[in-house]
Design an enzyme around this catalytic site. Structure first.
Site, PDB file in Angstrom:
ATOM      1  N   LYS A 225       0.817  -1.220   0.000  1.00 33.72           N
ATOM      2  CA  LYS A 225       0.000   0.000   0.000  1.00 33.72           C
ATOM      3  C   LYS A 225       0.848   1.267   0.000  1.00 33.72           C
ATOM      4  O   LYS A 225       0.608   2.187  -0.781  1.00 33.72           O
ATOM      5  CB  LYS A 225      -0.926   0.012   1.229  1.00 33.72           C
ATOM      6  N   SER A 226       1.845   1.316   0.884  1.00 35.10           N
ATOM      7  CA  SER A 226       2.677   2.524   0.989  1.00 35.10           C
ATOM      8  C   SER A 226       3.528   2.715  -0.258  1.00 35.10           C
ATOM      9  O   SER A 226       3.672   3.836  -0.762  1.00 35.10           O
ATOM     10  CB  SER A 226       3.566   2.445   2.233  1.00 35.10           C
TER      11      SER A 226
ATOM     12  N   SER B 105      -6.818  -0.651   7.469  1.00 33.11           N
ATOM     13  CA  SER B 105      -8.270  -0.477   7.652  1.00 33.11           C
ATOM     14  C   SER B 105      -8.986  -1.821   7.551  1.00 33.11           C
ATOM     15  O   SER B 105      -9.732  -2.066   6.599  1.00 33.11           O
ATOM     16  CB  SER B 105      -8.840   0.538   6.668  1.00 33.11           C
TER      17      SER B 105
END
Length: 211
Positions: free
Chosen positions: A39-40, A107
């Protein structure tokens, strides 16, 4: 009797005015996925591509925010939910500021993501599932977290001792265990181009339309 002293103050400059100034609509690209899914990496690479197109964007990285805004939160379910609520509120402010917001946060709970979604206009929340098998995430283990979680040194670790609820209908799924980083970024950029999300819809002083 209502003794609430709070009053919402509206700005003379609207969200649409800011979008027009920036030359594009504003929204959040919400990257959700397991730790180590990429994701990052994807978020920062995407931000660079948007910068080259002179788009106003900013990455809200879940880990980075825990150094400041969310430093008082742990990793219990209640804390995780509050973490996502706060990130969502910051994203809303930045959307109102006319920016493209890129959120990179595990999340893990569907309800929390849906809560952020429901607080925005329908076309302002774009959920992107950064999908990667847990086996590959563990193989990468860039922070050494899976190893510690398996050894019991870390509790409430998503995918090992805490659940991850996959998106049911994400706008886009990026399988980072099958695509290179460049291919993953290209897939997101293609989506944005296809849906007119990085092209000004109106010119000559007219406001951009939402929807």
């Amino acid at each position: 009797m209502n003794h609430n002293p709070l009053v919402w103050h509206n700005s003379r400059i609207t969200k649409q005015d800011r979008q027009l100034l920036n030359g594009h609509r504003s929204y959040v690209l919400w990257f959700t996925g397991l730790s180590g899914s990429g994701k990052s990496t994807l978020s920062t690479a995407l931000e660079h591509e948007l910068y080259k197109l002179q788009c106003r964007s900013y990455v809200l990285d879940g880990d980075n925010l825990r150094y400041g805004l969310n430093q008082d939160l742990g990793f219990q379910p209640k804390d995780r939910s509050e973490n996502i609520r706060r990130i969502g509120e910051v994203a809303k402010l930045m959307i109102d500021g006319g920016m493209i917001v890129i959120v990179a946060a595990i999340s893990p709970y569907r309800q929390d993501r849906d809560g952020v979604r429901s607080s925005m206009l329908p076309d302002e929340f774009i959920e992107i599932h950064v999908k990667c098998s847990i086996e590959e995430c563990e193989r990468r283990d860039p922070k050494g977290m899976y190893k510690k979680a398996r050894a019991g040194e870390i509790t409430h670790f998503t995918g090992v001792s805490a659940p991850y609820e996959f998106p049911l209908n994400p706008h886009l799924t990026i399988e980072t265990d099958k695509l290179t980083a460049a291919e993953s970024v290209n897939a997101v950029m293609e989506y944005l181009h296809l849906h007119g999300l990085i092209i000004a819809e109106e010119k000559d002083g007219e406001r951009l339309e939402q929807g």
